[in-house]
Motif scaffolding. Structure first.
Motif, mmCIF file in Angstrom:
data_model
loop_
_atom_site.group_PDB
_atom_site.id
_atom_site.type_symbol
_atom_site.label_atom_id
_atom_site.label_comp_id
_atom_site.label_asym_id
_atom_site.label_seq_id
_atom_site.Cartn_x
_atom_site.Cartn_y
_atom_site.Cartn_z
ATOM 1 N N VAL A 93 0.822 -1.219 0.000
ATOM 2 C CA VAL A 93 0.000 0.000 0.000
ATOM 3 C C VAL A 93 0.857 1.270 0.000
ATOM 4 O O VAL A 93 0.763 2.095 -0.902
ATOM 5 N N CYS A 94 1.703 1.427 1.002
ATOM 6 C CA CYS A 94 2.373 2.715 1.233
ATOM 7 C C CYS A 94 3.548 2.956 0.297
ATOM 8 O O CYS A 94 3.855 4.101 -0.032
ATOM 9 N N CYS B 15 4.029 5.431 -2.715
ATOM 10 C CA CYS B 15 4.273 6.872 -2.553
ATOM 11 C C CYS B 15 5.427 7.184 -1.598
ATOM 12 O O CYS B 15 6.125 8.170 -1.784
ATOM 13 N N HIS B 16 5.560 6.376 -0.529
ATOM 14 C CA HIS B 16 6.529 6.707 0.525
ATOM 15 C C HIS B 16 7.797 5.857 0.447
ATOM 16 O O HIS B 16 7.713 4.629 0.441
ATOM 17 N N ASN C 210 1.700 14.008 -6.531
ATOM 18 C CA ASN C 210 0.815 14.103 -5.370
ATOM 19 C C ASN C 210 0.237 15.503 -5.194
ATOM 20 O O ASN C 210 0.114 15.997 -4.066
ATOM 21 N N TYR D 86 4.276 16.437 -0.464
ATOM 22 C CA TYR D 86 5.434 15.538 -0.449
ATOM 23 C C TYR D 86 5.193 14.344 0.481
ATOM 24 O O TYR D 86 5.045 14.510 1.690
ATOM 25 N N ARG E 161 7.020 12.286 15.095
ATOM 26 C CA ARG E 161 5.712 12.859 15.413
ATOM 27 C C ARG E 161 5.429 12.741 16.893
ATOM 28 O O ARG E 161 5.704 11.708 17.504
ATOM 29 N N TYR F 281 -0.167 8.229 17.528
ATOM 30 C CA TYR F 281 -0.612 9.166 16.493
ATOM 31 C C TYR F 281 -0.748 8.466 15.146
ATOM 32 O O TYR F 281 -1.767 8.616 14.459
ATOM 33 N N LEU F 282 0.262 7.687 14.761
ATOM 34 C CA LEU F 282 0.231 7.044 13.437
ATOM 35 C C LEU F 282 -0.990 6.132 13.296
ATOM 36 O O LEU F 282 -1.661 6.120 12.267
ATOM 37 N N PHE G 241 -3.986 8.377 13.030
ATOM 38 C CA PHE G 241 -3.919 9.109 11.760
ATOM 39 C C PHE G 241 -4.384 8.234 10.594
ATOM 40 O O PHE G 241 -5.174 8.669 9.752
ATOM 41 N N TYR H 201 -4.767 14.427 11.677
ATOM 42 C CA TYR H 201 -3.750 15.300 11.097
ATOM 43 C C TYR H 201 -4.087 16.740 11.448
ATOM 44 O O TYR H 201 -3.216 17.609 11.481
ATOM 45 N N ILE I 126 -5.153 17.402 4.044
ATOM 46 C CA ILE I 126 -3.874 16.718 3.792
ATOM 47 C C ILE I 126 -3.837 16.226 2.350
ATOM 48 O O ILE I 126 -4.883 15.932 1.764
ATOM 49 N N GLY I 127 -2.631 16.134 1.802
ATOM 50 C CA GLY I 127 -2.475 15.708 0.414
ATOM 51 C C GLY I 127 -2.400 14.198 0.248
ATOM 52 O O GLY I 127 -2.009 13.723 -0.808
ATOM 53 N N MET I 128 -2.768 13.439 1.293
ATOM 54 C CA MET I 128 -2.770 11.970 1.191
ATOM 55 C C MET I 128 -4.202 11.468 1.290
ATOM 56 O O MET I 128 -4.914 11.842 2.212
ATOM 57 N N MET J 244 -5.927 5.338 2.468
ATOM 58 C CA MET J 244 -5.335 4.238 1.710
ATOM 59 C C MET J 244 -5.709 2.874 2.272
ATOM 60 O O MET J 244 -5.361 1.853 1.697
HETATM 61 C C1 HEC Z 1 -1.033 7.964 -3.098
HETATM 62 C C2 HEC Z 1 0.153 8.276 -2.367
HETATM 63 C C3 HEC Z 1 0.214 7.857 -0.911
HETATM 64 C C4 HEC Z 1 0.064 6.598 -0.387
HETATM 65 C C5 HEC Z 1 -0.203 5.313 -1.121
HETATM 66 C C6 HEC Z 1 0.281 6.732 1.029
HETATM 67 N N1 HEC Z 1 0.566 8.037 1.352
HETATM 68 FE FE1 HEC Z 1 1.050 8.759 3.176
HETATM 69 N N2 HEC Z 1 1.234 10.632 2.426
HETATM 70 C C7 HEC Z 1 1.114 10.962 1.078
HETATM 71 C C8 HEC Z 1 1.339 12.383 0.936
HETATM 72 C C9 HEC Z 1 1.305 13.144 -0.390
HETATM 73 C C10 HEC Z 1 1.627 12.891 2.225
HETATM 74 C C11 HEC Z 1 1.938 14.346 2.600
HETATM 75 C C12 HEC Z 1 0.634 15.051 2.789
HETATM 76 C C13 HEC Z 1 0.742 16.546 3.034
HETATM 77 O O1 HEC Z 1 1.849 17.026 3.346
HETATM 78 O O2 HEC Z 1 -0.296 17.214 2.899
HETATM 79 C C14 HEC Z 1 1.548 11.767 3.133
HETATM 80 C C15 HEC Z 1 1.772 11.854 4.490
HETATM 81 C C16 HEC Z 1 1.883 10.767 5.337
HETATM 82 C C17 HEC Z 1 2.267 10.820 6.725
HETATM 83 C C18 HEC Z 1 2.662 12.076 7.500
HETATM 84 C C19 HEC Z 1 1.508 12.615 8.314
HETATM 85 C C20 HEC Z 1 1.946 13.767 9.185
HETATM 86 O O3 HEC Z 1 1.593 13.793 10.371
HETATM 87 O O4 HEC Z 1 2.686 14.639 8.690
HETATM 88 C C21 HEC Z 1 2.261 9.545 7.200
HETATM 89 C C22 HEC Z 1 2.604 9.089 8.609
HETATM 90 C C23 HEC Z 1 1.863 8.691 6.109
HETATM 91 N N3 HEC Z 1 1.638 9.468 4.996
HETATM 92 C C24 HEC Z 1 1.767 7.316 6.220
HETATM 93 C C25 HEC Z 1 1.339 6.491 5.189
HETATM 94 C C26 HEC Z 1 1.171 5.060 5.341
HETATM 95 C C27 HEC Z 1 1.499 4.270 6.596
HETATM 96 C C28 HEC Z 1 0.724 4.608 4.153
HETATM 97 C C29 HEC Z 1 0.339 3.192 3.816
HETATM 98 C C30 HEC Z 1 -0.732 2.634 4.613
HETATM 99 C C31 HEC Z 1 0.626 5.747 3.244
HETATM 100 N N4 HEC Z 1 0.994 6.872 3.923
HETATM 101 C C32 HEC Z 1 0.225 5.672 1.925
HETATM 102 C C33 HEC Z 1 0.795 10.109 0.061
HETATM 103 C C34 HEC Z 1 0.534 8.752 0.195
#
Ligand code: HEC
Length: 257
Positions: free
Chosen positions: A62-63, A66-67, A131, A135, A146, A152-153, A156, A180, A184-186, A189
């Motif tokens: 999943v993650c 992007c990450h 995205n 970022y 965090r 938190y995670l 979140f 959050y 948010i830009g995420m 998922m």
């Molecule tokens: C489609 C792309 C995408 C996927 C897939 C994705 N993320 Fe993200 N995630 C992002 C983006 C873009 C940001 C930054 C958002 C912003 O800054 O507004 C983010 C931010 C975060 C943050 C930071 C939150 C904070 O407090 O700053 C965490 C933790 C995170 N993602 C965890 C995960 C996890 C765990 C998964 C898998 C379950 C996941 N993400 C899947 C795009 C994604």
């Protein structure tokens, strides 16, 4: 004059106190996540290896689209119970950029267990472009970065709401996450049965959030358990040493008393 000031202050105070509580969440204000009980908590904390392995599966499926997790290499996964063969098979699924070769060119090759996790994007600009400008942070040490770490995670990842509260405007490519603290830009998922766990565990949203949070805690502090066990060993040693010294002291001073 004094009493006038007092009266004015009182009136102001009452005025403020009777203002209705704000109905909308102020921008950037993060609610406190619930306190969870993790296997790694406390002095005797240990890793839940089954959960760590499931958590890696969530990250991978999943993650990781992007990450990045640039501090972790495939062979580190042996620390959470994957065999050397399993790690080799996992690494085999990825390509990494290597080089330069003898002509000075970079080239792509299949990943090896010693390689760091392959990143989904070649650089930050490409990650942002995909995205809507946001970022996707590197998740290697996010659990340390965090406030309230794993609590938190976990909150979140389950904090996305389809409809933002009144007063919060979402731009294109933005979503609302309660924990959050706003837009948010995420996107959300995690979905019920969004993945099929290799060990047959039912993949509820809470389960996936729990497991991937465990995994992010491990990547942030892989030596946590060893450190705690070493601490425990030292404590036991000191207790035994104290008892021994006390016995010696009693013996030596027995005639004097
Ligand atoms: C489609 C792309 C995408 C996927 C897939 C994705 N993320 Fe993200 N995630 C992002 C983006 C873009 C940001 C930054 C958002 C912003 O800054 O507004 C983010 C931010 C975060 C943050 C930071 C939150 C904070 O407090 O700053 C965490 C933790 C995170 N993602 C965890 C995960 C996890 C765990 C998964 C898998 C379950 C996941 N993400 C899947 C795009 C994604």
């Amino acid at each position: 004059m004094k009493s006038f000031l007092m009266a004015a202050a009182l009136a102001l105070g009452v005025g403020v106190a009777t203002l209705p509580a704000p109905a909308v969440q102020a921008a950037g204000e993060k609610p406190t996540p619930a306190n969870q009980s993790w296997s790694f908590d406390g002095f005797f904390g240990t890793w839940d290896y089954a959960s760590l392995q499931r958590g890696f599966q969530v990250y991978k499926e999943v993650c990781s689209s992007c990450h990045a997790m640039h501090l972790v290499s495939y062979r580190h996964l042996e620390m959470i119970g994957f065999s050397a063969e399993e790690v080799a098979a996992i690494a085999d699924d990825y390509w990494v950029t290597d080089g330069p070769d003898e002509w000075g060119d970079l080239y792509e090759r299949e990943a090896l267990p010693t390689d760091r996790f392959a990143s989904p994007f070649p650089n930050e600009q490409a990650a942002r472009a995909a995205n809507a400008g946001a970022y996707p942070v590197d998740l290697s040490v996010i659990a340390q970065a965090r406030k309230y770490g794993p609590d938190y995670l976990y909150a979140f990842l389950q904090g996305f709401r389809d409809v933002p509260p009144e007063g919060i405007e979402l731009r294109i490519g933005q979503y609302y996450n309660y924990y959050y603290g706003g837009a948010i830009g995420m996107p959300n998922m995690l979905w019920p049965d969004g993945i099929v766990y290799a060990d047959g565990t039912e993949a509820t949203v809470a389960q996936q959030a729990w497991d991937v949070t465990n995994f992010m805690m491990w990547t942030a502090e892989p030596h946590l358990q060893t450190r705690k066990q070493a601490g425990l060993g030292v404590m036991i040693f000191l207790i035994v040493l104290t008892a021994f010294l006390y016995a010696v002291k009693r013996k030596l001073w027995a005639d004097v008393h």
